[in-house]
Design an enzyme around this catalytic site. Structure first.
Site, mmCIF file in Angstrom:
data_model
loop_
_atom_site.group_PDB
_atom_site.id
_atom_site.type_symbol
_atom_site.label_atom_id
_atom_site.label_comp_id
_atom_site.label_asym_id
_atom_site.label_seq_id
_atom_site.Cartn_x
_atom_site.Cartn_y
_atom_site.Cartn_z
ATOM 1 N N LYS A 58 0.654 -0.767 0.069
ATOM 2 C CA LYS A 58 0.152 0.013 0.086
ATOM 3 C C LYS A 58 0.767 0.918 -0.566
ATOM 4 O O LYS A 58 0.555 2.226 -0.520
ATOM 5 C CB LYS A 58 -1.190 0.219 1.113
ATOM 6 C CG LYS A 58 -1.938 -0.615 1.277
ATOM 7 C CD LYS A 58 -2.574 -1.067 2.888
ATOM 8 C CE LYS A 58 -2.079 -0.712 3.798
ATOM 9 N NZ LYS A 58 -1.265 -2.288 4.343
ATOM 10 N N ARG B 19 -9.102 1.185 9.653
ATOM 11 C CA ARG B 19 -8.570 -0.232 9.877
ATOM 12 C C ARG B 19 -9.329 -1.233 10.399
ATOM 13 O O ARG B 19 -9.467 -2.143 10.545
ATOM 14 C CB ARG B 19 -7.498 -0.514 10.623
ATOM 15 C CG ARG B 19 -6.056 -0.259 10.241
ATOM 16 C CD ARG B 19 -4.621 0.121 10.918
ATOM 17 N NE ARG B 19 -3.660 -1.309 10.454
ATOM 18 C CZ ARG B 19 -2.758 -0.559 10.140
ATOM 19 N NH1 ARG B 19 -2.341 0.588 9.289
ATOM 20 N NH2 ARG B 19 -1.245 -1.535 10.024
ATOM 21 N N ARG C 240 11.935 -7.083 4.731
ATOM 22 C CA ARG C 240 12.152 -5.302 4.484
ATOM 23 C C ARG C 240 12.731 -4.741 5.016
ATOM 24 O O ARG C 240 12.812 -4.866 6.381
ATOM 25 C CB ARG C 240 10.133 -4.718 5.232
ATOM 26 C CG ARG C 240 10.113 -3.896 4.610
ATOM 27 C CD ARG C 240 8.785 -2.960 4.698
ATOM 28 N NE ARG C 240 8.006 -3.362 5.393
ATOM 29 C CZ ARG C 240 6.963 -2.926 6.280
ATOM 30 N NH1 ARG C 240 6.369 -2.769 4.859
ATOM 31 N NH2 ARG C 240 6.178 -3.001 7.236
ATOM 32 N N ARG D 70 12.646 -2.250 10.466
ATOM 33 C CA ARG D 70 11.226 -1.775 11.053
ATOM 34 C C ARG D 70 11.396 -1.993 12.460
ATOM 35 O O ARG D 70 11.123 -4.027 12.490
ATOM 36 C CB ARG D 70 9.687 -1.124 10.352
ATOM 37 C CG ARG D 70 9.461 -0.586 9.709
ATOM 38 C CD ARG D 70 8.854 -0.532 9.082
ATOM 39 N NE ARG D 70 7.536 -0.889 9.572
ATOM 40 C CZ ARG D 70 6.013 -0.677 9.219
ATOM 41 N NH1 ARG D 70 6.378 -0.035 8.440
ATOM 42 N NH2 ARG D 70 4.697 -1.021 10.361
ATOM 43 N N ARG E 118 0.043 -8.388 13.337
ATOM 44 C CA ARG E 118 0.178 -7.912 13.246
ATOM 45 C C ARG E 118 -1.186 -8.620 11.646
ATOM 46 O O ARG E 118 -2.251 -7.752 11.198
ATOM 47 C CB ARG E 118 1.033 -7.014 12.030
ATOM 48 C CG ARG E 118 1.110 -5.747 12.832
ATOM 49 C CD ARG E 118 3.076 -5.492 12.685
ATOM 50 N NE ARG E 118 2.554 -4.631 11.214
ATOM 51 C CZ ARG E 118 3.593 -4.550 11.061
ATOM 52 N NH1 ARG E 118 4.577 -5.512 11.179
ATOM 53 N NH2 ARG E 118 3.804 -4.394 9.413
HETATM 54 P P1 AMP Z 1 1.133 0.577 9.449
HETATM 55 O O1 AMP Z 1 2.805 1.069 8.686
HETATM 56 O O2 AMP Z 1 0.458 1.074 8.179
HETATM 57 O O3 AMP Z 1 1.200 -1.190 8.716
HETATM 58 O O4 AMP Z 1 1.365 0.259 10.930
HETATM 59 C C1 AMP Z 1 2.220 0.330 12.001
HETATM 60 C C2 AMP Z 1 1.182 0.358 13.096
HETATM 61 O O5 AMP Z 1 0.719 1.265 13.307
HETATM 62 C C3 AMP Z 1 -0.198 -0.710 13.073
HETATM 63 O O6 AMP Z 1 0.694 -1.970 13.358
HETATM 64 C C4 AMP Z 1 -0.659 -0.495 14.170
HETATM 65 O O7 AMP Z 1 -0.214 -0.422 15.730
HETATM 66 C C5 AMP Z 1 -0.469 1.169 14.279
HETATM 67 N N1 AMP Z 1 -1.781 1.820 13.444
HETATM 68 C C6 AMP Z 1 -1.006 2.406 12.002
HETATM 69 N N2 AMP Z 1 -2.444 2.551 11.060
HETATM 70 C C7 AMP Z 1 -3.394 2.494 12.339
HETATM 71 C C8 AMP Z 1 -4.922 2.747 11.874
HETATM 72 N N3 AMP Z 1 -5.229 3.364 11.336
HETATM 73 N N4 AMP Z 1 -5.519 2.303 13.514
HETATM 74 C C9 AMP Z 1 -5.154 2.456 14.924
HETATM 75 N N5 AMP Z 1 -3.396 1.739 14.165
HETATM 76 C C10 AMP Z 1 -2.624 2.263 13.110
#
Ligand code: AMP
Length: 219
Positions: free
Chosen positions: A13, A88, A127, A160, A171
Site C-alpha cells: 500500500k 482499519r 523489508r 522496522r 499484525r
Molecule cells: P503500518 O505502517 O500501516 O503497518 O502501521 C504500523 C502500526 O501502526 C500498526 O501495526 C498499528 O499499531 C498502528 N496503526 C497504523 N494505522 C492504524 C490505524 N488506522 N488504526 C490503529 N492503529 C494503526
C-alpha cells in the site's frame, strides 16, 4: 481523487501510494508513518501509541481519528489524497465517513491490494530501509545492486521494529479479523477495486492506475 488503500501489512500500500503521490500529486496519508513520527519525536501521543504498535495491535480509534482529521484538512489535501492504513476497522470506517461529511468530501475508490499469505511473510520479514537514502529495500527481492548501492553509500539496512516474526503474525491476524471485513463494506458501496499486487512494483502500479482510471505519465 480520494482513495482508500486496503490490504494486509506488506501488500505494498505504502509503496504504491507514494507512486500515486509523485505522479498525480495526491498526498499519501499514512497513519503508520504519522504514528512512527510521533513515536520518534517522543510526543505524548507517540508515547500512548507505542505499546500497541510494538505488540502489533491497533492504536486507539480516537488517536488515529484525531490525526486523520487534522491531516485531511490541510491545504495540500484539498484536491485529494491516498489513505494508506486507514481505516482499519468498522468503527474507523464510520469515523472517516463522519469526517468526510463534515468537509463535504467523499471517497472515490477503495483499492484492495491482493497478495497471498506466504508472499506477505517474505515481504515483511525481508523489508529493510536504507539508513542513508530512506529507500525501501527487501533482502529477498531487491536487486543485489540496490542493496550494494546502499551499503557502499555508507548506509545500513534497517529493519522496522514491528517487522519481527512474532509481531508480524499478530499484525496479519489483526488484519484478518478487523480490517478484512472492510472489503465487504466498500464493495457494498460500489467503491471496491481489487488489484493483484504480486509481480514487480511497476507491474502492480500499472494495474492500480488502470483500476483507478488514471493514465500513467510517460517517462
Ligand atoms: P503500518 O505502517 O500501516 O503497518 O502501521 C504500523 C502500526 O501502526 C500498526 O501495526 C498499528 O499499531 C498502528 N496503526 C497504523 N494505522 C492504524 C490505524 N488506522 N488504526 C490503529 N492503529 C494503526
Amino acid at each position: 481523487m480520494r482513495i482508500v488503500m486496503l490490504g494486509a501489512p506488506g501488500s505494498g500500500k505504502g509503496t504504491q501510494a507514494k507512486m500515486l503521490e509523485s505522479d498525480f500529486g495526491f498526498p499519501q496519508v499514512s497513519t503508520g508513518d504519522l504514528l512512527r513520527a510521533a513515536v520518534a519525536a517522543g510526543t505524548e501521543l507517540g508515547r500512548r501509541a507505542k505499546a500497541a504498535m510494538d505488540a502489533g495491535e491497533l492504536v486507539s480509534d480516537d488517536i488515529v481519528l484525531g490525526m486523520i482529521k487534522e491531516r485531511v484538512s490541510e491545504p495540500d489535501a484539498a484536491a485529494g489524497y491516498v489513505l494508506d492504513g486507514y481505516p482499519r476497522n468498522r468503527r474507523q470506517a464510520e469515523d472517516l465517513e463522519g469526517v468526510l461529511e463534515s468537509l463535504g468530501q467523499k471517497i472515490d475508490a477503495a483499492v484492495l491490494m491482493d497478495v497471498d499469505f506466504e508472499m506477505l511473510m517474505k515481504r515483511l520479514t525481508g523489508r529493510r530501509t536504507c539508513s542513508k537514502t530512506g529507500k525501501l529495500l527487501n533482502i529477498y527481492f531487491s536487486p543485489q545492486s540496490e542493496i550494494d548501492a546502499c551499503l557502499e553509500a555508507g548506509g545500513e539496512l534497517v529493519q522496522r521494529e514491528d517487522d519481527n516474526e512474532e509481531t508480524i503474525r499478530k499484525r496479519l491476524e489483526v488484519y484478518e479479523q478487523q480490517t478484512a471485513p472492510l472489503v465487504e463494506h466498500y464493495a457494498a458501496k460500489g467503491l471496491l477495486e481489487t488489484v493483484r499486487a504480486e509481480g514487480t512494483v511497476d507491474e502492480v502500479y500499472s494495474r492500480l492506475c488502470e483500476a483507478l482510471g488514471l493514465s500513467r505519465p510517460v517517462v
